[in-house]
Design an enzyme around this catalytic site. Structure first.
Site, PDB file in Angstrom:
ATOM      1  N   THR A  83     -24.717   2.281  50.433  1.00 36.37           N
ATOM      2  CA  THR A  83     -25.536   1.370  49.630  1.00 36.37           C
ATOM      3  C   THR A  83     -25.357   1.713  48.154  1.00 36.37           C
ATOM      4  O   THR A  83     -25.404   2.888  47.777  1.00 36.37           O
ATOM      5  CB  THR A  83     -27.024   1.498  50.034  1.00 36.37           C
ATOM      6  OG1 THR A  83     -27.105   1.196  51.424  1.00 36.37           O
ATOM      7  CG2 THR A  83     -27.906   0.552  49.248  1.00 36.37           C
TER       8      THR A  83
ATOM      9  N   ASN B  25     -10.205  19.062  29.965  1.00 40.57           N
ATOM     10  CA  ASN B  25     -11.608  19.426  29.736  1.00 40.57           C
ATOM     11  C   ASN B  25     -11.791  20.733  28.982  1.00 40.57           C
ATOM     12  O   ASN B  25     -12.785  20.923  28.290  1.00 40.57           O
ATOM     13  CB  ASN B  25     -12.381  19.477  31.058  1.00 40.57           C
ATOM     14  CG  ASN B  25     -11.602  20.113  32.186  1.00 40.57           C
ATOM     15  OD1 ASN B  25     -10.445  19.789  32.426  1.00 40.57           O
ATOM     16  ND2 ASN B  25     -12.230  21.029  32.873  1.00 40.57           N
TER      17      ASN B  25
ATOM     18  N   GLN C  95     -12.535  13.007  30.722  1.00 42.48           N
ATOM     19  CA  GLN C  95     -12.865  13.536  29.389  1.00 42.48           C
ATOM     20  C   GLN C  95     -12.444  12.600  28.259  1.00 42.48           C
ATOM     21  O   GLN C  95     -12.907  12.723  27.135  1.00 42.48           O
ATOM     22  CB  GLN C  95     -12.222  14.911  29.178  1.00 42.48           C
ATOM     23  CG  GLN C  95     -12.746  15.995  30.109  1.00 42.48           C
ATOM     24  CD  GLN C  95     -14.199  16.385  29.819  1.00 42.48           C
ATOM     25  OE1 GLN C  95     -14.754  16.092  28.744  1.00 42.48           O
ATOM     26  NE2 GLN C  95     -14.833  17.052  30.774  1.00 42.48           N
TER      27      GLN C  95
ATOM     28  N   CYS D 227     -17.309  23.846  36.047  1.00 42.94           N
ATOM     29  CA  CYS D 227     -17.112  24.014  37.482  1.00 42.94           C
ATOM     30  C   CYS D 227     -16.589  25.405  37.805  1.00 42.94           C
ATOM     31  O   CYS D 227     -16.705  25.877  38.919  1.00 42.94           O
ATOM     32  CB  CYS D 227     -16.122  22.970  37.985  1.00 42.94           C
ATOM     33  SG  CYS D 227     -16.390  21.379  37.233  1.00 42.94           S
TER      34      CYS D 227
ATOM     35  N   SER E 161     -16.340   9.306  34.958  1.00 44.29           N
ATOM     36  CA  SER E 161     -17.615   9.859  35.408  1.00 44.29           C
ATOM     37  C   SER E 161     -18.737   9.507  34.439  1.00 44.29           C
ATOM     38  O   SER E 161     -18.549   9.577  33.218  1.00 44.29           O
ATOM     39  CB  SER E 161     -17.474  11.384  35.502  1.00 44.29           C
ATOM     40  OG  SER E 161     -18.693  11.966  35.878  1.00 44.29           O
ATOM     41  N   GLY E 162     -19.915   9.176  34.982  1.00 38.87           N
ATOM     42  CA  GLY E 162     -21.042   8.774  34.140  1.00 38.87           C
ATOM     43  C   GLY E 162     -21.598   9.883  33.259  1.00 38.87           C
ATOM     44  O   GLY E 162     -21.947   9.656  32.095  1.00 38.87           O
ATOM     45  N   HIS E 163     -21.652  11.101  33.809  1.00 38.96           N
ATOM     46  CA  HIS E 163     -22.410  12.127  33.079  1.00 38.96           C
ATOM     47  C   HIS E 163     -21.678  12.735  31.885  1.00 38.96           C
ATOM     48  O   HIS E 163     -22.226  13.580  31.185  1.00 38.96           O
ATOM     49  CB  HIS E 163     -22.945  13.210  34.032  1.00 38.96           C
ATOM     50  CG  HIS E 163     -21.924  14.142  34.589  1.00 38.96           C
ATOM     51  ND1 HIS E 163     -21.780  15.426  34.134  1.00 38.96           N
ATOM     52  CD2 HIS E 163     -21.018  14.006  35.583  1.00 38.96           C
ATOM     53  CE1 HIS E 163     -20.837  16.036  34.834  1.00 38.96           C
ATOM     54  NE2 HIS E 163     -20.358  15.192  35.719  1.00 38.96           N
TER      55      HIS E 163
HETATM   56  N1  PLP Z   1     -12.155  15.596  35.923  1.00 40.67           N
HETATM   57  C1  PLP Z   1     -12.398  16.225  34.772  1.00 40.67           C
HETATM   58  C2  PLP Z   1     -11.311  16.340  33.760  1.00 40.67           C
HETATM   59  C3  PLP Z   1     -13.669  16.761  34.521  1.00 40.67           C
HETATM   60  O1  PLP Z   1     -13.896  17.411  33.369  1.00 40.67           O
HETATM   61  C4  PLP Z   1     -14.675  16.634  35.516  1.00 40.67           C
HETATM   62  C5  PLP Z   1     -16.007  17.247  35.306  1.00 40.67           C
HETATM   63  O2  PLP Z   1     -16.150  18.314  34.725  1.00 40.67           O
HETATM   64  C6  PLP Z   1     -14.369  15.949  36.690  1.00 40.67           C
HETATM   65  C7  PLP Z   1     -13.101  15.444  36.872  1.00 40.67           C
HETATM   66  C8  PLP Z   1     -15.369  15.776  37.791  1.00 40.67           C
HETATM   67  O3  PLP Z   1     -16.371  14.856  37.452  1.00 40.67           O
HETATM   68  P1  PLP Z   1     -17.677  14.722  38.351  1.00 40.67           P
HETATM   69  O4  PLP Z   1     -18.620  15.775  37.882  1.00 40.67           O
HETATM   70  O5  PLP Z   1     -18.189  13.338  38.111  1.00 40.67           O
HETATM   71  O6  PLP Z   1     -17.251  14.906  39.764  1.00 40.67           O
END
Ligand code: PLP
Length: 380
Positions: A235, A150, A178, A323, A198-200
Site C-alpha cells: 500500500t 556520499n 547524493q 551507514c 531518497s527522500g531523507h
Molecule cells: N546511496 C547513497 C549514495 C547514499 O548516500 C545512501 C544513504 O546514505 C543510500 C544510497 C541509501 O539511501 P536510503 O537511506 O534511502 O536507503
C-alpha cells in the site's frame, strides 16, 4: 552550551516545515487507501499523481517511469536484481566507492555465480573511463555507477558513462541519492536506464525512495503486488510520497540556486581552516565535488576523536558514511583512494540549506581548539 550545529546532511537532512505541513493532512484527515474506488481514495490518488509529476519533472522523466519505494537501498537492489533476472549474462561493472546498498547487492550476486568488476579510483576518488571500457565483455549486462559520492562528494561523469553503456548496449543504473537537488539530472540526456533517489537527503522524511525505470525496460519487481502498476507491491506510503513530491517541487522551483550558498559556505569553511591550521588534507576531487561536502583531515588527529570532541560542543559531523559509522572499520571509499589514514584520518562535513555563516565561524573556532588539543595530547 551553544545550540546544535548540524553538519551531517549527507547522512540525513532535517524535514522541511513546508514539506511536513504538506504531508500531515494525509496522516490526519486523508488516511484512505489510494486503491479504494470511492472518492475518499480518489483525492489521495490525485495527490500521488501530482507528486509523481514533480519527481518526473525533477529527472526529466515521464510520470509512468517513476516507482515509489521505501528507500534508495530498496531502489538500488530492485534495479540490479531486475537487470539480473532479465538476462543469462553474468557480468556487472560497478566501482569500489559505491554505497553499501550497491556493494552488498553485488556481493550477494557473486555468491550466485555472477562476476563483478569493481572499478578502481585514483587518489582523488576519480574513476578512469578507459578502465570502464576495457572491462566490458560480451557477458556484461549492467553498469552501476553513482552520480555523486556520499563521502567525498565527487561527481562522476554520468553522461559519458551513459554514452558508453548505450554504445555497448548495456543497461546503466545510477545511484543519484547524493546528487539530487545539487546536480541537475536529466535521465534522457544522460542515457540513464534506472536511477535511485531518497527522500531523507532532500528534506523529506526517512523511509521513502524512488526508482526511475526507463520506458520499455522489462522491469521485474522485487516486491510483488498490484501497486505501482505491478512494479512494487505494498500500500502506497501516501504521506511520505506527498512529502517527496513536495521536496521535488521545491528543488524544481529553487532551480539549483542553493548551490551558491552551499559552495560559499563550504569554501569559506575550508579556506578559514587552511589559513589557521597546519597540515590539512582535503580528500576527493576538489574541482568536481558536490557544493556541500568537505572530507578533511588534520595530520596526527584521528577523525573519530575529533568527532567526539566536537560533539561535546554540540557540533555534529561524521567520519564517513552514516551507514558505516557503527563499524569501526576504515572507510572503503578512502581505502580505495589509497589514503594515508594513519596520518590523515578525516571527518566529513556536509552542509545543508539551514546552515549559516555564523555556524561556520563557530565551527572553525571550535575545530582549531579541538585539533590543537588533540595534537598536544599526542605529542606528550
Ligand atoms: N546511496 C547513497 C549514495 C547514499 O548516500 C545512501 C544513504 O546514505 C543510500 C544510497 C541509501 O539511501 P536510503 O537511506 O534511502 O536507503
Amino acid at each position: 552550551m551553544n545550540s546544535k550545529i548540524y553538519f551531517d546532511n549527507n547522512a540525513t537532512t532535517k524535514c522541511d516545515e513546508q514539506i511536513l505541513n504538506e504531508m500531515l493532512p494525509y496522516l490526519k484527515e486523508f488516511y484512505g487507501n489510494p486503491s479504494s474506488i470511492y472518492s475518499f481514495g480518489k483525492e489521495i490518488k490525485d495527490k500521488i499523481k501530482e507528486a509523481r509529476k514533480n519527481i518526473a519533472t525533477l529527472l526529466n522523466a515521464d510520470e509512468n517511469e517513476i516507482i515509489f519505494t521505501s528507500c534508495a537501498s530498496e531502489s538500488n537492489a530492485s534495479a540490479i536484481m531486475s537487470a539480473a533476472k532479465n538476462t543469462n549474462k553474468k557480468h556487472i561493472i560497478t566501482t569500489k566507492v559505491e554505497h553499501a546498498s550497491i556493494i552488498e547487492t553485488m556481493k550477494y550476486l557473486e555468491t550466485k555465480g555472477y562476476k563483478i568488476t569493481y572499478l578502481s579510483v585514483d587518489e582523488k576518488g576519480k574513476i578512469n573511463l578507459d578502465e570502464l571500457i576495457k572491462s566490458i565483455t560480451q557477458d556484461t549486462f549492467l553498469i552501476s555507477i553513482m552520480m555523486a559520492n556520499n563521502e567525498l562528494g565527487n561527481i562522476y561523469p554520468i553522461k559519458k558513462i551513459g554514452e558508453i553503456a548505450k554504445k555497448y548496449n548495456i543497461l546503466f543504473h545510477c545511484d543519484a541519492v547524493q546528487a539530487v537537488g545539487k546536480v541537475k539530472i536529466d535521465v534522457k540526456n544522460m542515457n540513464i536506464d534506472t536511477l535511485s533517489l531518497s527522500g531523507h537527503k532532500i528534506y523529506a522524511p526517512k523511509g521513502i525512495g524512488v526508482l526511475y525505470v526507463k520506458e520499455g525496460i522489462d522491469f521485474k519487481p522485487l516486491i510483488f503486488g498490484h501497486q505501482e502498476k505491478n512494479r512494487r507491491g505494498g500500500t502506497e506510503n501516501v504521506p511520505y510520497i506527498i512529502a517527496l513530491g513536495k521536496a521535488a517541487q521545491m528543488i524544481n522551483e529553487d532551480n539549483y540556486e542553493i548551490n551558491k550558498k552551499l559552495k560559499y559556505l563550504r569554501d569559506k569553511l575550508e579556506n578559514d581552516i587552511k589559513s589557521k591550521i597546519d597540515d590539512v588534507v582535503i580528500y576527493g576531487d576538489i574541482e568536481n565535488r558536490l557544493s556541500n561536502t568537505s572530507n578533511i583531515a588534520f595530520k596526527g588527529v584521528k577523525g573519530e576523536e575529533l568527532l567526539l570532541v566536537l560533539e561535546a560542543s554540540n557540533i555534529f559531523v561524521s567520519t564517513g558514511s552514516a551507514c558505516n559509522s557503527e563499524i569501526a572499520e576504515p572507510s572503503h571509499v578512502l581505502l580505495a583512494c589509497n589514503a594515508d589514514l594513519d596520518n590523515y584520518s578525516p571527518i566529513r562535513i556536509s552542509l545543508g540549506k539551514y546552515n549559516t555563516e555564523e555556524e561556520i565561524d563557530i565551527f572553525v573556532d571550535k575545530l582549531i581548539k579541538a585539533v590543537t588539543m588533540l595534537r598536544k595530547i599526542k605529542s606528550k
